[in-house]
Design an enzyme around this catalytic site. Sequence first.
Site, PDB file in Angstrom:
ATOM      1  N   ASP A 191       2.163  -2.014 -39.960  1.00 44.90           N
ATOM      2  CA  ASP A 191       2.641  -1.943 -40.941  1.00 44.90           C
ATOM      3  C   ASP A 191       2.942  -3.098 -41.832  1.00 44.90           C
ATOM      4  OD1 ASP A 191       4.742  -0.950 -42.137  1.00 44.90           O
ATOM      5  OD2 ASP A 191       6.209  -0.519 -40.086  1.00 44.90           O
ATOM      6  N   ARG A 212      14.836   4.914 -37.166  1.00 47.84           N
ATOM      7  CA  ARG A 212      14.420   4.007 -37.606  1.00 47.84           C
ATOM      8  C   ARG A 212      14.866   3.813 -39.561  1.00 47.84           C
ATOM      9  NH1 ARG A 212       8.577   1.335 -37.259  1.00 47.84           N
ATOM     10  NH2 ARG A 212       8.914  -1.090 -36.350  1.00 47.84           N
ATOM     11  N   ASP A 262       0.442   6.516 -36.735  1.00 49.23           N
ATOM     12  CA  ASP A 262       1.848   6.690 -36.119  1.00 49.23           C
ATOM     13  C   ASP A 262       2.646   7.832 -36.706  1.00 49.23           C
ATOM     14  OD1 ASP A 262       3.475   5.176 -34.828  1.00 49.23           O
ATOM     15  OD2 ASP A 262       3.174   3.060 -35.418  1.00 49.23           O
ATOM     16  N   ASP A 287       4.129   1.183 -26.522  1.00 48.82           N
ATOM     17  CA  ASP A 287       4.740   0.046 -26.384  1.00 48.82           C
ATOM     18  C   ASP A 287       4.687  -0.902 -25.672  1.00 48.82           C
ATOM     19  OD1 ASP A 287       4.435   0.679 -29.470  1.00 48.82           O
ATOM     20  OD2 ASP A 287       6.680   0.993 -29.884  1.00 48.82           O
ATOM     21  N   ASN A 309       6.999   8.222 -36.079  1.00 44.81           N
ATOM     22  CA  ASN A 309       7.896   6.244 -35.010  1.00 44.81           C
ATOM     23  C   ASN A 309       9.333   7.910 -35.371  1.00 44.81           C
ATOM     24  OD1 ASN A 309       6.231   5.148 -34.466  1.00 44.81           O
ATOM     25  ND2 ASN A 309       6.288   4.046 -36.410  1.00 44.81           N
TER      26      ASN A 309
END
Length: 757
Positions: free
Chosen positions: A365, A442, A477, A547, A479
């Site tokens: 990222d 997020r 990804d 993670d 999220n």
Amino acid sequence: MITIKNNMFHLATANTSYIFFINSLGLAEHLYYGKKLRNPEYDIPSLREKHVGPRVNETSLTPDDLTIQPVNLMSEFSTEDKGDYRTPSIAVSTGRKKLRTLDLRFSGYTSFTGIQRFSSPLFQALGSDQNTCGVSLEFRDPVAGVKATFLYTLFDDSDVITRRVVIENISSEPMTLRSAYSLQLDLPGHDYELITFTGAQLRERKETRQTITYGKYVNESRRGASSAEANPGIILKSIHDGQCYMTNLIYSGSHREVVEVNQFGKTHVLSGINDDTFEADLAPNSAFETPEAIMLYSHLGLDDLADKSHRFIREHIQRGPWKDRLRPVAFNTWEAVHFDFEERKLSGLIKQAAELGIEVFVLDDGWFGARNDDTSSLGDWQVNTLKIPGGLATVSKECHRRGMMFGLWLEPEMVSLNSYLYRKHPDWMLGDPSRKSHAVSRNQYFLDITRDDVQDYLISTMKHLIQNANVDYIKWDMNRHLSDMYSANPEIMNMGEYQHRYILALYRIQKSLAVTFPNLFIENCASGGARFDLGMLCYGSAIWTSDCSDPIERIPIIEGTSMLYPLSVCGTSVSTSPNYATFRSTDLETRFAVALFGVLNYSIDIMKFSDREKAAVKDQVEFYRQYRQILQFGIFRKEVRGNITVWSAATPDRSVILVLYVQTLMRSNCEDDILTVSQADENFVYRVVRRDDRAPVWDIGSDVSKFKKEEESYEVTGDTLKWAGIKLSDKCSGSGYRNGMRVMPDFSSRVYIIKKI
Ligand code: GLA
């Protein structure tokens, strides 16, 4: 092989039999699923349930035969409103009065070799005409106007049988499909332990056991992703012996597994799309395809069940050239530098990673738009030239020049409000425009990827990036989880379909990339492992398991995950200590030793390494590369003995075995340790040595730090190693240190290399 005789269907894989019978009313009575039977066609009278009269207070399907009471009949499917009061596997509402009555009766079958292709973009298991065959059975209810086709496919080499259902509206009126489970498995009795794989972000797929009794157990995700909360894979294990059953789903969306013990003590198992979050409109002559579910049986216990599931995934789920290729050792920028990098820093990291023997450099990222934290830019997949003036192609070239692949992080399904993409196409964001705000996670929102224009944008943007920057590897990804399902897509008039349509769109996009770039390595990820499922493994060569990079917290995550999925798809990580999530300090060797078992990844600031750390990591990478065939594709076993965890990975012939030995808390004046290795072949003689990590013993006391770690090396026969074990030398436990002692503080580990002599 499939034998069809006297209305009995015997679906036989190498070691299992799945048997059902079409009775006089045209129902599919389930007779048996278990260890292979040689000639069950002679045993139909024994295998069938013998209900000689109706049970009072239960409902018979028809006055013509009062003995057939659906609620107490093991069956291939359950429907509503005809006396089966268990959770239905198919539920519809038909006609103007939204009738729920469904009475499906047998109307024919066809056998096939190989597999039957889906007509929707759903992913399915692949097999060749040589090793795969199946049968498709049709059941109809002409009054409701429903045809249901049940497809069973047999994968002999891994003892897997898959099942899916196609439900068709054969009436002239629209109807609503309310439940469409892929699998129904009715088992006699209920003496089972139900094993599910539950958790949350940072602690995914921990093995959870409960002994079932009368009532209903639900394992589900309603989030639009298979989730960290409840993986779609479940196991039922006999409480008496090693017999166990696994079901799983080739699907990445909301799923539901129901395990229901009925009044008469039978177990009714369903697996499929979560019907709480699903409802589909079926126009006349249209059909709905369920995802494909898998079922697997072993009489030899959980290890055998896992081995077969691993084999099935490698052989029949994964596709493309990476299917059997060794996975590369990766360096990932995320935990190393987060958003804080620019071109020069990247050059330094690339050089350092190459020197350590890393094979793929993954730029995580922060490389695009104006993304310096997580509040902006998702959707703006153009390089941030303030950070990387030379563009991605320069970074990629630098990786290639140093002999590494170039990997890039993307989160294609998302958009930030603070982005050019949102400003240009606010209507591409998922959500009801008449609401002032939408649920957020997020700082990000979903793109409505069910729209063709959004799909086209994403496919063309990603293709352009991959081509122009010579990207070899993407980390895909995702999220957050779905909310505010309102789509302007004119094809979706019932938002009950949205979650499913979302998954179809996701599959279409991912497949399009994989087909255009067949050598592309796709690593899937969802805040770690929130979308770790068979669907994401079709084109995903690996998944970021979690993670959580604390090695001790990782132990149950890998253990749970490995009960369903092979290590060759589990991304693992060596990161910074103390760990950001647990504040636990662990040594570099233990972080590596746990991460060894899977697809190795370093996500740590390698520029801050001391010379000693550099040498240690270089040596680790070399060691991993030497043994990764076994660590990714070998046979995995796990055992916990009090505060000690022992893992092993072995070649199929057991000539090489790597053993991990991790201790959690050290006890003072502790017990002696014995190293037994269950994977040892009794007929071999082995040499057992400790991996020489070249690190001095712990820096925990002045009298200890100057000593080297113990040198234990043994020549031992396989049966001794397996049954008696090696009595390891004393642990240093409070009465002074002497040469040869094992110094094992909290969270320390050893790796043993065991080779046949
Ligand atoms: C998720 C992933 C991480 C990392 C970050 C970047 O949390 O699981 O590995 O890629 O996103 O934002």
